[in-house]
Structure formats: structure tokens, C-alpha cells
Design a protein around this motif. Sequence first.
Motif, PDB file in Angstrom:
ATOM      1  N   ALA B 133       1.502  -0.717 -13.841  1.00 23.73           N
ATOM      2  CA  ALA B 133       0.145  -0.353 -14.277  1.00 23.73           C
ATOM      3  C   ALA B 133      -0.884  -0.783 -13.252  1.00 23.73           C
ATOM      4  O   ALA B 133      -2.042  -0.367 -13.308  1.00 23.73           O
ATOM      5  N   TYR B 134      -0.491  -1.614 -12.290  1.00 27.87           N
ATOM      6  CA  TYR B 134      -1.401  -2.036 -11.226  1.00 27.87           C
ATOM      7  C   TYR B 134      -1.223  -1.226  -9.956  1.00 27.87           C
ATOM      8  O   TYR B 134      -1.899  -1.463  -8.966  1.00 27.87           O
ATOM      9  N   VAL B 135      -0.268  -0.276  -9.985  1.00 25.73           N
ATOM     10  CA  VAL B 135      -0.045   0.489  -8.765  1.00 25.73           C
ATOM     11  C   VAL B 135      -1.041   1.641  -8.745  1.00 25.73           C
ATOM     12  O   VAL B 135      -0.775   2.733  -9.264  1.00 25.73           O
ATOM     13  N   PHE B 136      -2.207   1.383  -8.158  1.00 22.41           N
ATOM     14  CA  PHE B 136      -3.215   2.440  -7.982  1.00 22.41           C
ATOM     15  C   PHE B 136      -2.883   3.123  -6.670  1.00 22.41           C
ATOM     16  O   PHE B 136      -3.058   2.564  -5.602  1.00 22.41           O
ATOM     17  N   VAL B 137      -2.411   4.338  -6.759  1.00 23.09           N
ATOM     18  CA  VAL B 137      -1.858   5.004  -5.584  1.00 23.09           C
ATOM     19  C   VAL B 137      -2.967   5.454  -4.651  1.00 23.09           C
ATOM     20  O   VAL B 137      -3.939   6.097  -5.073  1.00 23.09           O
ATOM     21  N   ILE B 138      -2.789   5.101  -3.376  1.00 25.96           N
ATOM     22  CA  ILE B 138      -3.808   5.474  -2.389  1.00 25.96           C
ATOM     23  C   ILE B 138      -3.260   6.517  -1.426  1.00 25.96           C
ATOM     24  O   ILE B 138      -2.050   6.669  -1.268  1.00 25.96           O
ATOM     25  N   ASP B 139      -4.171   7.172  -0.783  1.00 25.32           N
ATOM     26  CA  ASP B 139      -3.883   8.326   0.078  1.00 25.32           C
ATOM     27  C   ASP B 139      -3.337   7.858   1.422  1.00 25.32           C
ATOM     28  O   ASP B 139      -4.066   7.397   2.295  1.00 25.32           O
ATOM     29  N   LYS B 140      -2.020   7.955   1.597  1.00 23.26           N
ATOM     30  CA  LYS B 140      -1.407   7.439   2.822  1.00 23.26           C
ATOM     31  C   LYS B 140      -2.005   8.082   4.068  1.00 23.26           C
ATOM     32  O   LYS B 140      -2.329   7.400   5.039  1.00 23.26           O
ATOM     33  N   THR B 141      -2.151   9.385   4.060  1.00 25.28           N
ATOM     34  CA  THR B 141      -2.668  10.076   5.226  1.00 25.28           C
ATOM     35  C   THR B 141      -4.034   9.547   5.619  1.00 25.28           C
ATOM     36  O   THR B 141      -4.364   9.420   6.785  1.00 25.28           O
ATOM     37  N   PHE B 142      -4.831   9.241   4.625  1.00 22.47           N
ATOM     38  CA  PHE B 142      -6.194   8.775   4.861  1.00 22.47           C
ATOM     39  C   PHE B 142      -6.223   7.358   5.400  1.00 22.47           C
ATOM     40  O   PHE B 142      -6.993   7.035   6.306  1.00 22.47           O
ATOM     41  N   ARG B 146      -5.027   2.190   9.457  1.00 19.74           N
ATOM     42  CA  ARG B 146      -6.251   1.379   9.340  1.00 19.74           C
ATOM     43  C   ARG B 146      -6.317   0.775   7.941  1.00 19.74           C
ATOM     44  O   ARG B 146      -7.350   0.778   7.279  1.00 19.74           O
ATOM     45  N   SER B 147      -5.128   0.305   7.515  1.00 19.57           N
ATOM     46  CA  SER B 147      -5.031  -0.135   6.126  1.00 19.57           C
ATOM     47  C   SER B 147      -5.001  -1.642   5.965  1.00 19.57           C
ATOM     48  O   SER B 147      -4.583  -2.135   4.941  1.00 19.57           O
ATOM     49  N   GLU B 148      -5.410  -2.390   6.985  1.00 18.09           N
ATOM     50  CA  GLU B 148      -5.323  -3.852   6.829  1.00 18.09           C
ATOM     51  C   GLU B 148      -6.233  -4.325   5.693  1.00 18.09           C
ATOM     52  O   GLU B 148      -7.276  -3.736   5.421  1.00 18.09           O
TER      53      GLU B 148
END
Lengths: 325, 494, 322
Positions: B133-142, B146-148
Motif C-alpha cells: 500500500a506504500y508502493v506509489f509507482v513512479i514514472d521510470k522514464t521520467f 536523476r532519481s537520487e
Amino acid sequence: MLSFIGRRLLQAMFVLLIISFVSFMIQDKMGDPVRQMVGLSVTLEQREALQQELGLNDPMLIQYGRFLGRAIQGDLGTSYYYKEPTIDVIASRLPATLELSFAALVLVVLLAIPLGVFAAIHPKNILSRAVLLFSTLGLSVPIFIVAVFLMYFFAIEWGLLPSFGRGETTSVFGLWQSGLFNRDGLQHLLLPSLSLAFVLTPIFIRLIRAEMMDVLQSDYIRYAWAKGISAPRIYFIHALKNTMLPVITVGGIQLGTLVAYTILTESIFQWPGMGLLFMDAVTRVDVPLISTYLIFVGVIFVVTNTLVDVVYSLVNPRVRIPGYS
Amino acid sequence: MVCLAVDLRVALDADPISLDPHEQLSEGGIQYSHAVFDPLVRWRQDGTFEPRLAVSWELKDERTLRLHLRQDVRFHTGNPLTAEDVLFTIERLKSSIDFKALFNVVRNVDKIDDYTVDIHTNHAYPLLLNILAYVFVIDKTFYEGRSEIVKFGQTFASTNVSGSGPFTVHDRVVGQRLTLIRNPDYWDTQSVGNVEQLELLPIRSDSTRLAALLTGDVDVISPVAPIDIARVQRTPNVKLLALTGTRIVMLQMNQARREEFQDIRVRRAMNLAVNQALIVEKILRGYGEPAGQLSSSAFWGHVNNLVPQSDLEQARELMKEAGYQDGFRVTMMAPNNRYMSDERVALAASAMLAKINIQVDLKTFPKAQYFQFFDQQAADIMMLGWQSDTFDSNNIYEFVLACRDADTGMGAYNAGRVCDRKLDDAIMLANQEMDVAQRVALLRGIEMRAVDKAWVIPLYWQPIIWASKQHVDLESVVNFLNFPYWGDLHVSAP
Amino acid sequence: MSLLKLENLSVTFGQFRAVDQISYTVNEGEVLGIVGESGSGKSVSSLSLMGLIDYPGKVSADELSFMEQDLLSMPETQRRKITGSDIAMIFQDPMTSLNPCYTVGYQIIEALKTHQGGTKKELKTRAIELLNLVGIPAPESRLSAYPHQLSGGMSQRVMIAIAIGCNPKLLIADEPTTALDVTIQAQIIDLLIDLQKQKQMGLVLITHDLALVAEVAHRVIVMYAGQIVESGPASEVFSTPKHPYTQALLASLPESAAGKARLEALPGVVPGQYDRPKGCLLSPRCPYATDHCRNVVPDNQGPLERQVKCHTPLDTMGRPAA
């Protein structure tokens, strides 16, 4: 004049150095900034690692040295919460506080001078007595009561004014977000500046009244009457200028109180100025921001005191020009 | 299907610190995440899980859960949501300081096909859905490259957003407002939500926040201070929504500091002396629920007949039996700006303990300083409020009752210095017990033991209090986790 | 025509009579000296002329007129017009009489502008003229000086310049030299008298300096405890004083004390608010006082030009008449 300003600059540097040093030394007592940044379940180990990264484990003097080194290059640190250089963060909130202070000062001047002068010229008039009573009230009532009171009546009960925030702002020269040039901004500005003015006006009314009454007894005023000069001219040209001299001095000191009161006003009205910023920073233990704010306030003090001195010397020729002796 | 689109202004006490959903695990952060991102699954009001990005799942073996993803979801950038994004997200969560502990149990995630993933855990884990329920999926391509995640510095993710949620970020002024506007391409067409623009505004002062609602400057506020509740109820065009949350506020007696606390009679006496019902009635104005145990009724470990007891006579008897008839002096610390009416509750508890001759020297601190003292266990009695991240009893036991272990992190908030072998074993078992009935029995057993041994003094479960204008249908979206699903909020015509 | 005529002027502050029914006149071109010690009411009487007595003081008179116009019943605006132009006054301490915040030039021009008007240039020229008239060197540069940059003598000259700026008919000088050095005093008095003669002004010179009055005044009035005790031509009053108080004043001058160890002085002090005698005000102190003196208030005796308020005025030998 130049040497005067030069000396003041030196004083300012000294003052700022001391402020920054003190704000650093009390860092420990402010709380743990890392705690505020992480969730409860984060392990002690990880928190310590973060502390290490932030350089919070180094001895105080080393941290201070680092700070000074960066400060000279114009970098006063990065806010933990805003994640931007603290100077930028404070600069972005400066217009709000300055406009609030400015509005309050305008109100104070508009209220205190006429009322104080009137009370001095007609001390036995019932209006003068009412003014004095009001000023006693103002001196004794804390600002948050005034603020909440005003909010209650003007916003909640009568629905005339908004209850919080700054409203719309217009951009001036792309640098300054101002609430002074549009109706919504001015509506939002009214209650907070009124609260501030309410608290500051009494002391000025009393001061102007007392000074003016004193001045009106002096020889040169008597002489001005003897010259046949009109009453308004005597009150507002001859007496007022002399009255304002101590008022300017006291006013300068009160500017310091203004800073304190703006913090309270901003907290109550959720006014996005430096004061609220500071309160939030303290709660969150955003140490770089706290230090920078304190330094900023130090600068403000030095600047305003210098301005007051300059203004005073402009008004009082005896300070500016050596006399006959 | 949106008939009437409205703008909603919500005033909370703080704004989200970052636009990065994985940066901080906090109530405000998760509230934001639900608006702008989608989780794999979502809690319902009744405690079951609603499929969101994961439409169905099955347990392949006791360490593998297979998830089937929705196939029609697009991110705000327009990129389609696939298994790659889920893998990327879970990787990132495992590296995030705040979330890594929760996701420690996940060994790795396999992509089976574009819309199917297998989640492998290190051991059988009954709470897998809770953490999903905490896995808020984010846009990998985006975000790739630069995901630090940096706590105290500016990152790309803290200011740039691409989620799949019902709202997109329109404008943000840190510390002043966060403006979200409805995502017109949102996949959940069944949602009745009709909020077109959602403005989240921080208003620090309780009275100003209330004033903002009463003047109509905002539509919804939270929290509402107990002292303001009567005012809200008296005002005709606003309404109150209050439910009991699961955050348990308690007092912990440090047995390592005070030998007196090692005596079970003393601990029982203290539990009996503190009148939880009175505290809730008088200080919380009847909101929240007095607690006789740690698990709220929403959790599996809750035992119905463990109600808070209050018996001054018996308390005195016990103290006499233990040989402490004349009492003793103790120190206590509590925060003063963290939990609802925390300072007043601490004062009330001190006064109650004084009735059995335990003189309490109470000091309260702002939360900024308090938790440092808590870590140092600087007083004999410490106040603590615990919200279980997994919304499960065992989380409380792990942090508050388990024996302190610096390596594993167990018992990190155990200021009572409770150390019971049997308890720890039960906790470990419950962490892996997949059979529901068995697990419930284990958890209840722990709860009963804790109450029997009187290791802590539970006080109350903190209420969740919202207030809004009459036409805002908050009841449908505010839940016991205090994560309102703004996307589903329906606002009628004013 | 008499410039100024007072008849039974009284100024009271509550119960206290600072000025008690005094009468005198001043004519064009005449120098009137008013002498008396501190508390005799000499300054208060002239302040009341200028309308400078504030609450709680009350001014009352049978007649108080300037050039035949009644000052008491005159409307305020009209009275303000005369004040500072037709009747001008200079005060004792020039250093505090000028506003420290404004330049000398500003204050001179202000007075001129109030009563006469004119363009900036005209006013400035006139101001420089005036400064020249009162003997201030380099007047152009003085215009921009501040009062604290001037010496006492300079300041008093500026005051005189302002006073005569509007060509007053009557100039009242209240102790004009008391606060100045002895050497400067003479200069200032010379200046005043010169101007007075030039412009044929009436000059009221209020002072406690008997020698000065004897030298420059045409007529003199002697005041004691708010009353006029003797009046007449200066030469006569000083050579043959008729009132015991005047006699005592003259006797107490250092000049009269040649050879003696102590200055002569009357025993006792001026009566204040609470110890006013029933009869003659001097009776507690007067060496010639009788019971009659102590019980009955004396009338003014003698012709108008030479009056004395005494039951037994002194004769030419300085002894009370029988």
C-alpha cells in the motif's frame, strides 16, 4: 558622513560575527534536525549516518569555521527544509515582512502624530482623555489578543476581511512580490498591519504628547507666539520638529520590538514573511535557516539604527554642526 | 463522470516537505502521494485491501506474491505504466532511508511480463499487502538517471513530478500552498470525485485555521483542536468529522532507571491510578478512545475485554503490598507540541499518580528537543505516541515492547526497558505466520501478556478530527489511517 | 496720542494676584522703564499685553488699549495681526528664544512673511538689511546659521532684528541684557536706543538694572508685589524718590555702598500668595510703617505724572512726610 557610515559598517561586521557565533554555539540545544527529516522507524544508525553527512558530528568550532569560510563567499548555508540557499529563502520572504512593517509604520504615523499632537494641545479635552485611555489599553493588551480579536470581528463575525495569508501579489520589476498594488493584497494586509499598529501606536502617542507638552512650554515657542505666527504653524512647524527628536530615537529602539511583534503577527495570520519562516524553522530545527535569520535580523538592526542616526542628525542641526563655544 | 467540478481549499497544519513520494514517511507525505500517485493496493475503511494499480494477486508460494497490473494506466507525462515502473519504484523504496526498513523483507522483484510481477520476500510475510500500500509507482522514464533521494538537498524528484494519480501538480510555493489540478486522463473512471482543483495550504495556528474555515476562506481543515470542537458544532454551515485513529499514546516506565518500576504491583497500581476515561472525557472532550491496550480495534491484536481499568482503592492496596505506601518521587518528560493536548494529558496523569503518592516532576518540551531526550531515556517516565506504519499490531510490539537490539533496530522505542524472551519469540513468529487465525491468536496473546505484566500505561487512541463546509462529503474519503483519498471526494453544490 | 494705555490691569492665577490693578501709559517716541525685583509682576504685565498669558491665568482691566483699540475685546485674528508687527517683544534669554531646529534666516523671514508678505528674494533682501541694521557683520552668511552657532550677543541682535522687522510702533524689551556679558550689554542697549530714536518707537524697557533705566528712560515705574508703588520722570524718581521702596532700591545699589561692609537691604521678602498684608504691601518691611499703613491700603497720591502709593511719601530729604 562617509566616515560615519564606514565606522558603522565595521560595527555591523563585528555584530554579525558575534551573532553568528552565538547562534552556532546554541545549535545543540535547539534539537536534532535529522530527527525532523526522517520517519520514526528510521534506525539510529541511519540517523547517525545522516548526521555525519551533514557534518553535525564535527566539533562546534570546526563547523563554525566551515560556516565562516562559506559565508565569506556569500553562502550562508542551505535550508534543510526548503533545500535552497538560506539567503534565497529569506530574500523571497523579505518583501512580505517589509510590506507588513511598512504598512504598520504608516498606520502608526497616521494615528500617533495627530492624536499625540491633539492630546498635547488640548490636554483637558474629553477626546484627549479617551486617546490616553486607549493608549493604556494598547500598551497592556498582548498582540495576539489584539490580532485574534480583530480577526474574530472583521473576518468571522462581519466577514469583511480575509482571515489569513497574503492574497494575490503583483510582481514589481520581476524582483519583488508586492501585495500593495492590488485590492486582494491590500485587503489581506489590513488586519495584520492594524494589529501591529495597535500595539505600537500607544507608546508613540504618549511620547509625542509628553514631548509636545514639554516643547510647548519652551521659550522659543513663547517667542513664536510673540511674533504673531499662526497657531497651526507654531504647532506643526515649530513644535513638532523639536518634538520628533526624542521620538525618532525611541522609534529606532522600537524597531527592534517591531521585529519581535512581526513574528507573532505573522504566526497568527499565517503571513508568509520572515517571522513565520523563523518560527517554522525553529520547530523543524532547520539550523542553517535559523542562523541566517538571526544574522539577517542583526543586519536589519544595524541598518535601521544607522538610518535613525542619520535621520536624527538631519533633523537636529546641533548634532550635525558644531556649535558656538 | 464529472457533473459539477469544484475547487477545494484544504488547510492543514503543515505542507508536504517534498514532491518526492519516497523521501519521507510521514502522514502529510502519504496524503500527498495518494493525490498525485497511485499505490499498488489501497486500504478500505473496513480494513480490507482495494486493488488499485494491481488488479489482482495470488500467492505463488509462501515467499512469492504474483501481482497483475492494470493495463490502461498512463503517467502524467503520457508514458504508459508497466512492470518496469513497478520494479524501479520498489528498488528506489529499498534505498530510501525512510522506507528501507519496511521493504527490507522484499528480497527482489521479477518482471514476468509487461503487466505481471513477482515479489519475492526473504521469509513468509503476512503483511506484504500492507507494505504494498506504500508502493506509489513512479514514472521510470521520467525519473531515470536523476532519481537520487537526498534528505536535505534539492533533487530532481523533490521538485518534479510524474505520477499516475488523480491530480497533477500545478503550482507550488513552499510553505504557502500546493495547488493540484485534476488529471483529465485518470484511469479510474468509476471514481465519483469531482474536485477540479485542490489547494493544500499550511496554517500553523489552530485558531487561524479554524477562522479560515468559519470565514469560508477554506473548505476543509484538519486537525481541529479539542477546544475548538464546540465552536464548530455550533456553527450551522460547517460540520465536524471525528473518528478514532490507531495512534496509541502511552506512558513508559523505565525499569532500568527505577527499581520501583520493576515491581509488577507498582506498574499495575500506576495503570489503575491513571484514569484514561476521564482524560479522554475532560481533556480530549470525549474524542478519541481511552485505551487499555496497545492495539486499536482496527488491528488484529486487539482484545475486546481489555478495557482501561481505573480503581484508586486497589491501586493504593497494591502500592501498600509492594511496600511503597508512602510513594516515591519520579521524573517525567513529555512533548508539548506533538500529540493532541499532550502537555495537558501529561499534567493530568501526574496529578492522578500523585493520588497514590507517586510525586511526578514533569518537564515538557517541544518535539524538536523531546525526542533527543527520549532516545537518551532522560526521565523515569516518558510519553510516546506510536503510529504503526504497517497498520498492524506487531509493528507496535516490535518497536515498543521488544527487547532493545541496536543491530536489528528492535525495541528502538522501548523506553520501559522491557525485555521478555517469550514476548520476543512471539513477535518473531507473528512476523512470519501466514495463517490468519494463528496470527491473530499470537498477537492477542502478546497483547494480553503486555497488559497482564503492565509493561506500559496505555492512555488513548488519538482522534482524527476534520471539519468542513456542509456540502463537502468528507465521510466518504477520510479513513482511520488519516489518508484521505482526495481523488474520490465528491462535493455537492454549496 | 498714547500708544498704550492700561487702566487697572490685573492678572490672577487662581487666588494669586501676579499683577494687581496697575495703570500706566506709553507715548510715541517715549522710553518707559519698568523696574522691580523678581516676582514684582513686571514681566507678567507685558506678557498680558501680548496675549501670552495662558490658562489658568486671567487678565482683566478697565482699559487695555493700543492706539485707542481695545485689546481685550478685539477678535483673536486681529490681535494676532498686531502681535509681532505693531507691538513687538524681545525676551530675556536670546539663546533659548530661537528655535534650534531652524536657521536664523528662516526665522527672520518667517516673521516678515507672516506680517508683510513678499517674494523670496524681497524677503531675503529685507532680512539682510535688518541684520545690517542691528550690526551683525557678514549678514548673508548668517542667514544660514543655526541659533546654536551664535553667541549670546549675536542672538540678541537677531531677536532685535526680528522685532523691528515689521516696524513696530511699540517695542517691549523684557530684561534684554540680563543674560549677556557686561561688555555686550552696553552694545545692545545702545542699539536699542538708536533704533528707538530712529523709528520713534515707544519702548518699554523692563529690567531690574536701576542704573540702566536712569540712563536711558524718559519715565519710570517702580513695581512691588504686583503693584505700581511709584511712577514719574526717571530723573526725578531716582534723585528724589518718594516711596520708601524706591529709596531702599537705590540704597541697595553697590554704588551707594561705597565704604560699607554690607549692602543695604530691606529685611524680609516680597509677599507671596499666602501672606499678603491687609494694608500697604510693603508695611511688613518698611522702616517707616505705622499701624495705619498696616491696616489701610494706600491710594495713589500726587499728580498723574508723578504718582506714589504711600500714606507718607518721602520728602526731598528722604524722610516720610508727617
